[in-house]
Scaffold this motif. Structure first.
Motif, PDB file in Angstrom:
ATOM      1  N   UNK A  87      31.549 -15.645 -23.124  1.00  0.00           N
ATOM      2  CA  UNK A  87      30.596 -14.870 -23.239  1.00  0.00           C
ATOM      3  C   UNK A  87      29.720 -14.606 -21.664  1.00  0.00           C
ATOM      4  N   UNK A  88      29.587 -13.649 -20.951  1.00  0.00           N
ATOM      5  CA  UNK A  88      28.814 -13.588 -19.838  1.00  0.00           C
ATOM      6  C   UNK A  88      27.535 -12.853 -20.219  1.00  0.00           C
ATOM      7  N   UNK A  89      26.479 -13.582 -19.633  1.00  0.00           N
ATOM      8  CA  UNK A  89      25.136 -13.152 -19.967  1.00  0.00           C
ATOM      9  C   UNK A  89      24.437 -12.414 -19.088  1.00  0.00           C
ATOM     10  N   UNK A  90      25.300 -12.645 -17.808  1.00  0.00           N
ATOM     11  CA  UNK A  90      24.447 -12.010 -16.512  1.00  0.00           C
ATOM     12  C   UNK A  90      24.872 -10.563 -16.307  1.00  0.00           C
ATOM     13  N   UNK A  91      24.811 -10.069 -14.831  1.00  0.00           N
ATOM     14  CA  UNK A  91      24.815  -8.479 -14.524  1.00  0.00           C
ATOM     15  C   UNK A  91      26.295  -8.121 -14.834  1.00  0.00           C
ATOM     16  N   UNK A  92      26.643  -6.916 -15.597  1.00  0.00           N
ATOM     17  CA  UNK A  92      27.863  -6.510 -15.450  1.00  0.00           C
ATOM     18  C   UNK A  92      27.424  -4.798 -15.837  1.00  0.00           C
ATOM     19  N   UNK A  93      28.378  -4.258 -15.153  1.00  0.00           N
ATOM     20  CA  UNK A  93      28.042  -2.691 -15.294  1.00  0.00           C
ATOM     21  C   UNK A  93      29.405  -2.037 -15.199  1.00  0.00           C
ATOM     22  N   UNK A  94      29.911  -1.243 -16.276  1.00  0.00           N
ATOM     23  CA  UNK A  94      31.061  -0.450 -16.061  1.00  0.00           C
ATOM     24  C   UNK A  94      30.805   0.879 -15.215  1.00  0.00           C
ATOM     25  N   UNK A  95      31.001   0.935 -13.966  1.00  0.00           N
ATOM     26  CA  UNK A  95      30.714   2.080 -13.103  1.00  0.00           C
ATOM     27  C   UNK A  95      31.757   3.352 -13.557  1.00  0.00           C
ATOM     28  N   UNK A  96      31.349   3.632 -14.724  1.00  0.00           N
ATOM     29  CA  UNK A  96      32.320   4.748 -14.997  1.00  0.00           C
ATOM     30  C   UNK A  96      31.593   6.203 -14.846  1.00  0.00           C
ATOM     31  N   UNK A  97      30.319   6.356 -14.625  1.00  0.00           N
ATOM     32  CA  UNK A  97      29.691   7.660 -14.422  1.00  0.00           C
ATOM     33  C   UNK A  97      29.116   7.697 -13.202  1.00  0.00           C
ATOM     34  N   UNK A  98      28.854   8.927 -12.553  1.00  0.00           N
ATOM     35  CA  UNK A  98      27.844   9.015 -11.465  1.00  0.00           C
ATOM     36  C   UNK A  98      26.475   8.524 -11.674  1.00  0.00           C
TER      37      UNK A  98
ATOM     38  N   UNK B 169      29.604  -6.780 -11.193  1.00  0.00           N
ATOM     39  CA  UNK B 169      29.045  -7.906 -11.815  1.00  0.00           C
ATOM     40  C   UNK B 169      28.823  -9.116 -10.956  1.00  0.00           C
ATOM     41  N   UNK B 170      27.967  -9.860 -11.471  1.00  0.00           N
ATOM     42  CA  UNK B 170      27.861 -11.382 -10.987  1.00  0.00           C
ATOM     43  C   UNK B 170      28.434 -12.486 -11.362  1.00  0.00           C
ATOM     44  N   UNK B 171      29.322 -12.028 -12.130  1.00  0.00           N
ATOM     45  CA  UNK B 171      30.468 -13.199 -12.688  1.00  0.00           C
ATOM     46  C   UNK B 171      30.848 -14.220 -11.793  1.00  0.00           C
ATOM     47  N   UNK B 172      30.778 -15.490 -11.829  1.00  0.00           N
ATOM     48  CA  UNK B 172      31.465 -16.481 -11.192  1.00  0.00           C
ATOM     49  C   UNK B 172      32.686 -16.847 -11.612  1.00  0.00           C
TER      50      UNK B 172
ATOM     51  N   UNK C   7      28.134  -1.164   0.087  1.00  0.00           N
ATOM     52  CA  UNK C   7      29.600  -1.965   0.072  1.00  0.00           C
ATOM     53  C   UNK C   7      30.254  -1.498  -1.130  1.00  0.00           C
ATOM     54  N   UNK C   8      31.736  -1.461  -0.661  1.00  0.00           N
ATOM     55  CA  UNK C   8      32.509  -0.876  -1.974  1.00  0.00           C
ATOM     56  C   UNK C   8      32.727  -1.874  -2.886  1.00  0.00           C
ATOM     57  N   UNK C   9      32.715  -1.132  -4.406  1.00  0.00           N
ATOM     58  CA  UNK C   9      32.660  -2.008  -5.423  1.00  0.00           C
ATOM     59  C   UNK C   9      33.893  -3.013  -5.257  1.00  0.00           C
ATOM     60  N   UNK C  10      35.123  -2.683  -4.991  1.00  0.00           N
ATOM     61  CA  UNK C  10      36.131  -3.651  -4.898  1.00  0.00           C
ATOM     62  C   UNK C  10      36.142  -4.872  -3.767  1.00  0.00           C
ATOM     63  N   UNK C  11      35.194  -4.736  -2.736  1.00  0.00           N
ATOM     64  CA  UNK C  11      34.859  -5.661  -1.899  1.00  0.00           C
ATOM     65  C   UNK C  11      34.063  -6.913  -2.392  1.00  0.00           C
ATOM     66  N   UNK C  12      33.190  -6.421  -3.490  1.00  0.00           N
ATOM     67  CA  UNK C  12      32.399  -7.701  -4.088  1.00  0.00           C
ATOM     68  C   UNK C  12      33.352  -8.273  -5.042  1.00  0.00           C
ATOM     69  N   UNK C  13      34.466  -7.645  -5.333  1.00  0.00           N
ATOM     70  CA  UNK C  13      35.639  -8.743  -6.286  1.00  0.00           C
ATOM     71  C   UNK C  13      36.293  -9.353  -5.200  1.00  0.00           C
ATOM     72  N   UNK C  14      36.519  -8.987  -4.093  1.00  0.00           N
ATOM     73  CA  UNK C  14      37.370  -9.649  -3.303  1.00  0.00           C
ATOM     74  C   UNK C  14      36.660 -10.822  -2.795  1.00  0.00           C
ATOM     75  N   UNK C  15      35.359 -10.680  -2.433  1.00  0.00           N
ATOM     76  CA  UNK C  15      34.573 -11.621  -1.949  1.00  0.00           C
ATOM     77  C   UNK C  15      34.370 -12.731  -2.839  1.00  0.00           C
TER      78      UNK C  15
END
Length: 230
Positions: free
Chosen positions: A204-215, A117-120, A34-42
């Protein structure tokens, strides 16, 4: 009643993601098919968002082609095309007429299209009464060990010893960008100035978060079972 709107920032070139981004814009890179941007849209749709503006520059037509008008996600997708990337603040300023189409539409959510991210988004304040901008901060990742801003009692400041990293998720008031001119404009100087005025809050968000900046970071995300990322 004002439309609940948001913006996904998707205009970056993604130099550090090359060669993956030579033929595909970074927000369309996939995590578990699933595309990164689709997670945000959903995620935004789950909070009742009705209008999402997506800015684009590098290979932007591929984003439009992949996502369409948003009907299949249950949201109205609009696009803000940039001939060359305008940086974060510049992109938001250009998109303001799409984000806030009526006088009662004064606040909106913004998220970087290349983070996972899993941020709500429901955890963001619906109304900014104490600030012009509200940022979501995260613990400092390995690639940003010094952090960006300090957070104390819900207030953000440039100084301070205990700093966190800006996640790329925020809620802004239209007044934050008032009197700003169109053009290339980074966000950080505006945030620092507003912090000096005490006009930036945070959480502060303590859950899942990744800056997908590199392969490598993308590969690591895809190596984690999908049920462990939610």
């Amino acid at each position: 009643m004002a439309i609940k709107s948001a913006m996904i920032l998707a205009a970056g070139r993604g130099e550090r993601m090359r060669p993956l981004t030579d033929t595909l814009p970074k927000p369309l890179l996939q995590v578990h098919n699933k595309a990164l941007i689709e997670y945000h849209i959903e995620g935004l749709v789950k909070t009742g968002c009705q209008r999402i503006v997506i800015n684009h520059a590098w290979l932007g037509d591929k984003i439009v082609e992949a996502l369409g008008d948003g009907k299949r996600y249950g949201v109205n997708l609009l696009y803000s095309k940039e001939s060359s990337a305008l940086e974060t603040a510049g992109g938001i300023i250009q998109a303001l007429p799409l984000l806030c189409q009526r006088s009662d539409e004064q606040e909106f959510t913004v998220v970087n299209g290349d983070v996972f991210t899993d941020f709500d988004f429901d955890d963001l304040p619906p109304v900014l009464t104490q600030s012009d901008a509200h940022l979501v901060m995260v613990d400092n990742p390995e690639h940003n060990p010094q952090g960006d801003f300090s957070l104390s009692d819900g207030q953000l400041a440039e100084g301070g010893e205990a700093k966190f990293t800006f996640s790329g998720i925020a809620r802004y008031s239209r007044r934050f960008f008032a009197e700003q001119t169109l053009g290339i404009k980074p966000l950080a100087p505006m945030l620092r100035h507003a912090m000096q005025q005490g006009c930036v809050t945070g959480q502060l968000h303590k859950g899942q978060w990744t800056d997908v900046g590199t392969p490598e970071r993308l590969a690591k995300l895809n190596s984690i079972p999908s049920n462990a990322l939610s």
